[in-house]
Write a protein that holds these residues in place. Structure first.
Motif, mmCIF file in Angstrom:
data_model
loop_
_atom_site.group_PDB
_atom_site.id
_atom_site.type_symbol
_atom_site.label_atom_id
_atom_site.label_comp_id
_atom_site.label_asym_id
_atom_site.label_seq_id
_atom_site.Cartn_x
_atom_site.Cartn_y
_atom_site.Cartn_z
ATOM 1 N N PRO A 22 11.602 14.104 -7.077
ATOM 2 C CA PRO A 22 10.591 13.048 -6.902
ATOM 3 C C PRO A 22 11.238 11.673 -7.023
ATOM 4 O O PRO A 22 12.211 11.499 -7.762
ATOM 5 C CB PRO A 22 9.604 13.302 -8.040
ATOM 6 N N LEU A 23 10.708 10.747 -6.278
ATOM 7 C CA LEU A 23 11.245 9.392 -6.326
ATOM 8 C C LEU A 23 10.865 8.726 -7.640
ATOM 9 O O LEU A 23 9.766 8.952 -8.165
ATOM 10 C CB LEU A 23 10.697 8.573 -5.159
ATOM 11 N N PRO A 24 11.734 7.885 -8.179
ATOM 12 C CA PRO A 24 11.400 7.179 -9.420
ATOM 13 C C PRO A 24 10.371 6.086 -9.145
ATOM 14 O O PRO A 24 10.200 5.656 -8.003
ATOM 15 C CB PRO A 24 12.732 6.578 -9.851
ATOM 16 N N GLN A 25 9.727 5.638 -10.188
ATOM 17 C CA GLN A 25 8.789 4.527 -10.084
ATOM 18 C C GLN A 25 9.543 3.230 -10.333
ATOM 19 O O GLN A 25 10.389 3.160 -11.218
ATOM 20 C CB GLN A 25 7.665 4.659 -11.104
ATOM 21 N N ALA A 26 9.219 2.221 -9.552
ATOM 22 C CA ALA A 26 9.810 0.900 -9.768
ATOM 23 C C ALA A 26 9.194 0.290 -11.023
ATOM 24 O O ALA A 26 8.073 0.624 -11.413
ATOM 25 C CB ALA A 26 9.530 0.004 -8.561
ATOM 26 N N SER A 27 9.921 -0.620 -11.636
ATOM 27 C CA SER A 27 9.389 -1.296 -12.822
ATOM 28 C C SER A 27 8.267 -2.249 -12.412
ATOM 29 O O SER A 27 8.198 -2.692 -11.258
ATOM 30 C CB SER A 27 10.502 -2.079 -13.529
ATOM 31 N N VAL A 28 7.430 -2.560 -13.354
ATOM 32 C CA VAL A 28 6.344 -3.510 -13.105
ATOM 33 C C VAL A 28 6.926 -4.847 -12.670
ATOM 34 O O VAL A 28 6.416 -5.488 -11.745
ATOM 35 C CB VAL A 28 5.460 -3.667 -14.372
ATOM 36 N N ALA A 29 8.005 -5.265 -13.296
ATOM 37 C CA ALA A 29 8.644 -6.539 -12.943
ATOM 38 C C ALA A 29 9.125 -6.526 -11.491
ATOM 39 O O ALA A 29 8.943 -7.516 -10.768
ATOM 40 C CB ALA A 29 9.806 -6.832 -13.886
ATOM 41 N N GLU A 33 7.727 -8.917 -8.438
ATOM 42 C CA GLU A 33 8.618 -9.735 -7.614
ATOM 43 C C GLU A 33 8.399 -9.450 -6.131
ATOM 44 O O GLU A 33 8.371 -10.370 -5.315
ATOM 45 C CB GLU A 33 10.079 -9.475 -7.979
ATOM 46 N N LEU A 34 8.243 -8.175 -5.786
ATOM 47 C CA LEU A 34 7.990 -7.821 -4.389
ATOM 48 C C LEU A 34 6.666 -8.397 -3.901
ATOM 49 O O LEU A 34 6.574 -8.852 -2.753
ATOM 50 C CB LEU A 34 8.012 -6.306 -4.211
ATOM 51 N N VAL A 35 5.651 -8.390 -4.761
ATOM 52 C CA VAL A 35 4.363 -8.977 -4.379
ATOM 53 C C VAL A 35 4.546 -10.457 -4.054
ATOM 54 O O VAL A 35 4.022 -10.949 -3.043
ATOM 55 C CB VAL A 35 3.302 -8.789 -5.490
ATOM 56 N N GLN A 36 5.318 -11.164 -4.868
ATOM 57 C CA GLN A 36 5.536 -12.590 -4.620
ATOM 58 C C GLN A 36 6.306 -12.824 -3.319
ATOM 59 O O GLN A 36 5.979 -13.726 -2.545
ATOM 60 C CB GLN A 36 6.264 -13.234 -5.801
ATOM 61 N N LEU A 56 -0.177 -7.167 1.978
ATOM 62 C CA LEU A 56 0.651 -7.117 0.770
ATOM 63 C C LEU A 56 0.977 -5.687 0.370
ATOM 64 O O LEU A 56 2.127 -5.373 0.031
ATOM 65 C CB LEU A 56 -0.035 -7.840 -0.385
ATOM 66 N N LEU A 57 -0.018 -4.808 0.398
ATOM 67 C CA LEU A 57 0.207 -3.411 0.020
ATOM 68 C C LEU A 57 1.207 -2.750 0.969
ATOM 69 O O LEU A 57 2.141 -2.082 0.517
ATOM 70 C CB LEU A 57 -1.107 -2.639 -0.001
ATOM 71 N N ASP A 58 1.038 -2.968 2.265
ATOM 72 C CA ASP A 58 1.976 -2.399 3.243
ATOM 73 C C ASP A 58 3.383 -2.952 3.046
ATOM 74 O O ASP A 58 4.369 -2.210 3.082
ATOM 75 C CB ASP A 58 1.512 -2.681 4.678
ATOM 76 N N CYS A 59 3.468 -4.250 2.846
ATOM 77 C CA CYS A 59 4.770 -4.907 2.664
ATOM 78 C C CYS A 59 5.482 -4.381 1.415
ATOM 79 O O CYS A 59 6.655 -4.012 1.463
ATOM 80 C CB CYS A 59 4.565 -6.418 2.570
ATOM 81 N N VAL A 60 4.773 -4.350 0.291
ATOM 82 C CA VAL A 60 5.363 -3.873 -0.967
ATOM 83 C C VAL A 60 5.786 -2.415 -0.821
ATOM 84 O O VAL A 60 6.897 -2.041 -1.218
ATOM 85 C CB VAL A 60 4.389 -4.075 -2.147
ATOM 86 N N ASN A 61 4.932 -1.581 -0.239
ATOM 87 C CA ASN A 61 5.277 -0.168 -0.084
ATOM 88 C C ASN A 61 6.462 0.033 0.856
ATOM 89 O O ASN A 61 7.292 0.915 0.624
ATOM 90 C CB ASN A 61 4.064 0.636 0.361
ATOM 91 N N SER A 74 -2.270 0.826 -5.132
ATOM 92 C CA SER A 74 -2.995 -0.422 -5.289
ATOM 93 C C SER A 74 -2.081 -1.461 -5.941
ATOM 94 O O SER A 74 -1.200 -1.107 -6.733
ATOM 95 C CB SER A 74 -4.223 -0.202 -6.175
ATOM 96 N N LEU A 75 -2.327 -2.724 -5.626
ATOM 97 C CA LEU A 75 -1.555 -3.804 -6.245
ATOM 98 C C LEU A 75 -2.375 -4.532 -7.302
ATOM 99 O O LEU A 75 -1.922 -5.535 -7.855
ATOM 100 C CB LEU A 75 -1.122 -4.808 -5.173
ATOM 101 N N GLN A 76 -3.547 -4.025 -7.618
ATOM 102 C CA GLN A 76 -4.478 -4.713 -8.519
ATOM 103 C C GLN A 76 -3.813 -5.096 -9.850
ATOM 104 O O GLN A 76 -3.971 -6.222 -10.308
ATOM 105 C CB GLN A 76 -5.688 -3.846 -8.759
#
Length: 79
Positions: A22-29, A33-36, A56-61, A74-76
């Motif tokens: 399974p792929l790891p989860q990215a950190s919240v930080a 940063e990707l959202v910004q 934003l969701l498509d871009c971040v993913n 979700s990016l909420q």
């Protein structure tokens, strides 16, 4: 310009994972940063407010995928 440099640096450092793991989860930080970065790209691309959250969701993913991380639903909690 800094945002694009950050995005390029993050893409260069992606992790290649085996298909059966399974792929790891990215950190919240990292996700924040990707959202910004994606928000800045949305501004440059003149994305409407109505389309912004989907963009934003498509871009971040897309970026998470390139970096070898799990996608988010979700990016909420990252905004």
């Amino acid at each position: 310009m800094k945002a694009l440099a950050l995005l390029a640096a993050m893409l260069v450092t992606f992790v290649v994972m085996a298909d059966d793991e399974p792929l790891p989860q990215a950190s919240v930080a990292d996700i924040k940063e990707l959202v910004q970065v994606c928000r800045q790209m949305a501004t440059e691309d003149e994305v409407s407010k109505a389309e912004l959250q989907d963009y934003l969701l498509d871009c971040v993913n897309d970026q998470l995928n390139e970096m070898g991380y799990q996608q988010v639903k979700s990016l909420q909690k990252y905004q």
